[in-house]
Motif scaffolding. Sequence first.
Motif, PDB file in Angstrom:
ATOM      1  N   THR A  81      31.805   1.117 -58.130  1.00 52.11           N
ATOM      2  CA  THR A  81      30.872   0.669 -57.094  1.00 52.11           C
ATOM      3  C   THR A  81      31.377   1.040 -55.712  1.00 52.11           C
ATOM      4  OG1 THR A  81      30.175  -1.190 -58.481  1.00 52.11           O
ATOM      5  CG2 THR A  81      29.685  -1.349 -56.126  1.00 52.11           C
ATOM      6  N   SER A  82      32.672   0.889 -55.498  1.00 52.96           N
ATOM      7  CA  SER A  82      33.239   1.195 -54.184  1.00 52.96           C
ATOM      8  C   SER A  82      33.039   2.660 -53.817  1.00 52.96           C
ATOM      9  CB  SER A  82      34.732   0.831 -54.141  1.00 52.96           C
ATOM     10  OG  SER A  82      35.495   1.692 -54.963  1.00 52.96           O
ATOM     11  N   PHE A  83      33.058   3.548 -54.799  1.00 59.75           N
ATOM     12  CA  PHE A  83      32.866   4.977 -54.510  1.00 59.75           C
ATOM     13  C   PHE A  83      31.429   5.292 -54.100  1.00 59.75           C
ATOM     14  CE2 PHE A  83      37.005   5.564 -56.300  1.00 59.75           C
ATOM     15  CZ  PHE A  83      37.484   6.678 -55.623  1.00 59.75           C
ATOM     16  N   PHE A  84      30.487   4.587 -54.686  1.00 63.52           N
ATOM     17  CA  PHE A  84      29.087   4.797 -54.283  1.00 63.52           C
ATOM     18  C   PHE A  84      28.847   4.256 -52.869  1.00 63.52           C
ATOM     19  CE2 PHE A  84      28.497   4.481 -59.063  1.00 63.52           C
ATOM     20  CZ  PHE A  84      28.477   5.866 -59.227  1.00 63.52           C
ATOM     21  N   ILE A  85      29.526   3.175 -52.524  1.00 66.47           N
ATOM     22  CA  ILE A  85      29.419   2.653 -51.151  1.00 66.47           C
ATOM     23  C   ILE A  85      30.099   3.607 -50.175  1.00 66.47           C
ATOM     24  CG2 ILE A  85      29.925   0.705 -49.621  1.00 66.47           C
ATOM     25  CD1 ILE A  85      29.958  -1.101 -52.091  1.00 66.47           C
ATOM     26  N   LEU A  86      31.241   4.185 -50.586  1.00 64.35           N
ATOM     27  CA  LEU A  86      31.909   5.185 -49.754  1.00 64.35           C
ATOM     28  C   LEU A  86      30.967   6.348 -49.449  1.00 64.35           C
ATOM     29  CD1 LEU A  86      35.527   5.592 -51.220  1.00 64.35           C
ATOM     30  CD2 LEU A  86      34.958   4.892 -48.902  1.00 64.35           C
ATOM     31  N   ALA A  87      30.261   6.800 -50.466  1.00 65.38           N
ATOM     32  CA  ALA A  87      29.324   7.907 -50.279  1.00 65.38           C
ATOM     33  C   ALA A  87      28.261   7.555 -49.242  1.00 65.38           C
ATOM     34  CB  ALA A  87      28.666   8.267 -51.617  1.00 65.38           C
ATOM     35  N   SER A  88      27.800   6.307 -49.264  1.00 68.88           N
ATOM     36  CA  SER A  88      26.800   5.866 -48.283  1.00 68.88           C
ATOM     37  C   SER A  88      27.374   5.899 -46.870  1.00 68.88           C
ATOM     38  CB  SER A  88      26.329   4.442 -48.614  1.00 68.88           C
ATOM     39  OG  SER A  88      25.746   4.389 -49.900  1.00 68.88           O
ATOM     40  N   GLY A  89      28.624   5.453 -46.725  1.00 67.62           N
ATOM     41  CA  GLY A  89      29.259   5.451 -45.407  1.00 67.62           C
ATOM     42  C   GLY A  89      29.455   6.846 -44.857  1.00 67.62           C
ATOM     43  N   PHE A  90      29.933   7.760 -45.703  1.00 67.06           N
ATOM     44  CA  PHE A  90      30.120   9.147 -45.261  1.00 67.06           C
ATOM     45  C   PHE A  90      28.786   9.785 -44.870  1.00 67.06           C
ATOM     46  CE2 PHE A  90      34.058   9.111 -48.076  1.00 67.06           C
ATOM     47  CZ  PHE A  90      34.933   9.068 -47.002  1.00 67.06           C
ATOM     48  N   THR A  91      27.719   9.440 -45.607  1.00 66.39           N
ATOM     49  CA  THR A  91      26.383   9.961 -45.288  1.00 66.39           C
ATOM     50  C   THR A  91      25.917   9.465 -43.919  1.00 66.39           C
ATOM     51  OG1 THR A  91      25.791  10.069 -47.636  1.00 66.39           O
ATOM     52  CG2 THR A  91      23.978  10.066 -46.043  1.00 66.39           C
ATOM     53  N   LEU A  92      26.156   8.197 -43.625  1.00 65.95           N
ATOM     54  CA  LEU A  92      25.757   7.631 -42.332  1.00 65.95           C
ATOM     55  C   LEU A  92      26.510   8.300 -41.179  1.00 65.95           C
ATOM     56  CD1 LEU A  92      25.523   3.826 -43.205  1.00 65.95           C
ATOM     57  CD2 LEU A  92      23.645   5.291 -42.434  1.00 65.95           C
ATOM     58  N   ILE A  93      27.793   8.603 -41.385  1.00 64.70           N
ATOM     59  CA  ILE A  93      28.570   9.283 -40.345  1.00 64.70           C
ATOM     60  C   ILE A  93      27.979  10.672 -40.068  1.00 64.70           C
ATOM     61  CG2 ILE A  93      30.803  10.329 -39.816  1.00 64.70           C
ATOM     62  CD1 ILE A  93      32.117   7.985 -41.277  1.00 64.70           C
ATOM     63  N   ALA A  94      27.631  11.381 -41.136  1.00 63.65           N
ATOM     64  CA  ALA A  94      27.025  12.701 -40.970  1.00 63.65           C
ATOM     65  C   ALA A  94      25.678  12.593 -40.260  1.00 63.65           C
ATOM     66  CB  ALA A  94      26.848  13.367 -42.339  1.00 63.65           C
ATOM     67  N   PHE A  95      24.898  11.583 -40.641  1.00 62.86           N
ATOM     68  CA  PHE A  95      23.578  11.403 -40.039  1.00 62.86           C
ATOM     69  C   PHE A  95      23.670  11.010 -38.569  1.00 62.86           C
ATOM     70  CE2 PHE A  95      19.592   9.006 -39.268  1.00 62.86           C
ATOM     71  CZ  PHE A  95      18.683  10.010 -39.598  1.00 62.86           C
ATOM     72  N   SER A  96      24.738  10.283 -38.195  1.00 63.65           N
ATOM     73  CA  SER A  96      24.901   9.852 -36.798  1.00 63.65           C
ATOM     74  C   SER A  96      25.064  11.036 -35.855  1.00 63.65           C
ATOM     75  CB  SER A  96      26.105   8.911 -36.664  1.00 63.65           C
ATOM     76  OG  SER A  96      27.326   9.620 -36.801  1.00 63.65           O
ATOM     77  N   SER A  97      25.548  12.163 -36.389  1.00 63.10           N
ATOM     78  CA  SER A  97      25.735  13.341 -35.546  1.00 63.10           C
ATOM     79  C   SER A  97      24.395  13.937 -35.126  1.00 63.10           C
ATOM     80  CB  SER A  97      26.555  14.397 -36.284  1.00 63.10           C
ATOM     81  OG  SER A  97      25.846  14.906 -37.400  1.00 63.10           O
ATOM     82  N   GLN A  98      23.368  13.735 -35.951  1.00 60.22           N
ATOM     83  CA  GLN A  98      22.059  14.282 -35.625  1.00 60.22           C
ATOM     84  C   GLN A  98      21.395  13.518 -34.484  1.00 60.22           C
ATOM     85  OE1 GLN A  98      21.339  14.889 -40.373  1.00 60.22           O
ATOM     86  NE2 GLN A  98      19.535  15.136 -39.086  1.00 60.22           N
ATOM     87  N   SER A  99      21.691  12.216 -34.393  1.00 60.85           N
ATOM     88  CA  SER A  99      21.105  11.405 -33.322  1.00 60.85           C
ATOM     89  C   SER A  99      22.087  11.156 -32.184  1.00 60.85           C
ATOM     90  CB  SER A  99      20.639  10.052 -33.889  1.00 60.85           C
ATOM     91  OG  SER A  99      21.724   9.356 -34.483  1.00 60.85           O
ATOM     92  N   ALA A 100      23.327  11.650 -32.347  1.00 61.99           N
ATOM     93  CA  ALA A 100      24.382  11.450 -31.346  1.00 61.99           C
ATOM     94  C   ALA A 100      24.510   9.975 -30.979  1.00 61.99           C
ATOM     95  CB  ALA A 100      24.110  12.290 -30.103  1.00 61.99           C
ATOM     96  N   SER A 101      24.485   9.121 -32.002  1.00 60.86           N
ATOM     97  CA  SER A 101      24.524   7.670 -31.801  1.00 60.86           C
ATOM     98  C   SER A 101      25.902   7.120 -32.150  1.00 60.86           C
ATOM     99  CB  SER A 101      23.456   6.995 -32.666  1.00 60.86           C
ATOM    100  OG  SER A 101      23.611   5.595 -32.658  1.00 60.86           O
ATOM    101  N   PHE A 102      26.617   6.607 -31.147  1.00 60.79           N
ATOM    102  CA  PHE A 102      27.926   6.010 -31.389  1.00 60.79           C
ATOM    103  C   PHE A 102      27.778   4.733 -32.210  1.00 60.79           C
ATOM    104  CE2 PHE A 102      31.672   3.479 -29.745  1.00 60.79           C
ATOM    105  CZ  PHE A 102      32.613   4.198 -30.464  1.00 60.79           C
ATOM    106  N   GLU A 103      26.676   3.997 -31.998  1.00 61.83           N
ATOM    107  CA  GLU A 103      26.431   2.758 -32.744  1.00 61.83           C
ATOM    108  C   GLU A 103      26.256   3.048 -34.233  1.00 61.83           C
ATOM    109  OE1 GLU A 103      24.862   3.649 -29.999  1.00 61.83           O
ATOM    110  OE2 GLU A 103      25.631   2.162 -28.564  1.00 61.83           O
ATOM    111  N   LEU A 104      25.471   4.085 -34.558  1.00 60.91           N
ATOM    112  CA  LEU A 104      25.280   4.450 -35.962  1.00 60.91           C
ATOM    113  C   LEU A 104      26.580   4.982 -36.563  1.00 60.91           C
ATOM    114  CD1 LEU A 104      23.352   4.745 -38.335  1.00 60.91           C
ATOM    115  CD2 LEU A 104      22.720   7.020 -37.479  1.00 60.91           C
TER     116      LEU A 104
END
Length: 402
Positions: A81-104
């Motif tokens: 389960t922890s690995f699937f949550i890790l994948a979600s976190g890494f995805t959010l970091i990648a997505f934050s670059s598209q919106s240039a959002s420090f909060e995201l």
Amino acid sequence: MKTLSTANVRLYLIIIGCMYAVLGFSIGINAYFIPFVQEAFTLKTATSYLIMTATFSAYVLFAIPSAILLKKIGYRNSICTSFFILASGFTLIAFSSQSASFELFLFGLFVLGIAQTLLTDSINSYVTILGSPESAAKRISIMGIADKLALAGASFILALFLDLKNVDINHLKIPFYSIAAIAVLVGVAIYFSPLPEISAPGEDSESSELDASVYGNTKSSIFQIPHLYLGAIAIFFDVGVEIIALGSINDYAKSLNLKHPEHYVWYTTFGMVFGYLCGVSLIPKRLSQRQGLVICTLLGIVTTIVILVVEPIISIYLVAALGVANSLLWPTVFPLALRDLGRFTKKGASVLVMGIIGGAVLPLIFGYLADLYEHQIAYSVCIPAYLYLLFYALIGSKLRPH
């Protein structure tokens, strides 16, 4: 718990060692991100250390849910389960670059922190109870080598995609979407691995009270066990000084205008690996876990004092030497605090994991002091931390219910 063969134990340690490496990598990205986000989002030094706060605050907020989940689905399923949550976190970091959002970006790190909480809780408890309690520090030291090499390796890998001299937030997308995909694959692989479900002595007991033969009387709550909650405070200071030494050295090198500042985390890592190797060779044959903790805390106090008084160009290498002092803190504190908990082992591990919030608090104080004064002076925050750890080694870890 049934007796496991030596060959099986070695196989399971190899599998868990891979998990420690992933955990180390997911934490190690913070050391690279601190100087990176200062440029990408135009932040002050203290604000950039919110990276640590976002990651490690999850250890407090998710510690109790982690304990509940661990008890309900067991160690192996919790790791998956922890690995699937890790994948979600890494995805959010990648997505934050598209919106240039420090909060995201910070939220993505928080999600990573949730995954790290569950993974830390699972694998440290697993390794602690996989063999003799007296040699738990030795096993955790072996795991620590994989953890810290991956932690430092995170800076090396990210340096292939992210240039600290030419910062571009868009460069986050390719590496972090790729890492997210790898995390999913590893989670699936663990699900189908031969890793067995194990338990600590007395953990499967139906009794609501602790074993009277261990404590001399019965206790019904983990908060009646002094060596456990004092151990959680020790974990707070342990992780705090460890993250400061590992997470700040790149930033310190950058502030001194040294070449290739992203590589300085390797110096601290090599110090920790050296300490781990000492632990593997000396514990428990020549040193007890408690003696190892005393030696490391005294080394930390002396090294920190010297850091404060020498020239900055010398002090940065002494920050690396803190890696040696920090190496056996976690491998000794965790098993000392978790010992004799019986059926409360999973809950006790979660209480200890809550102490990891020190990795958010102490670096934030460090960043504030670095802004107010300078990086070298900021390392003074480590001295009270080592003093408490010395207290735990000499007194706190010996306290038992009466």
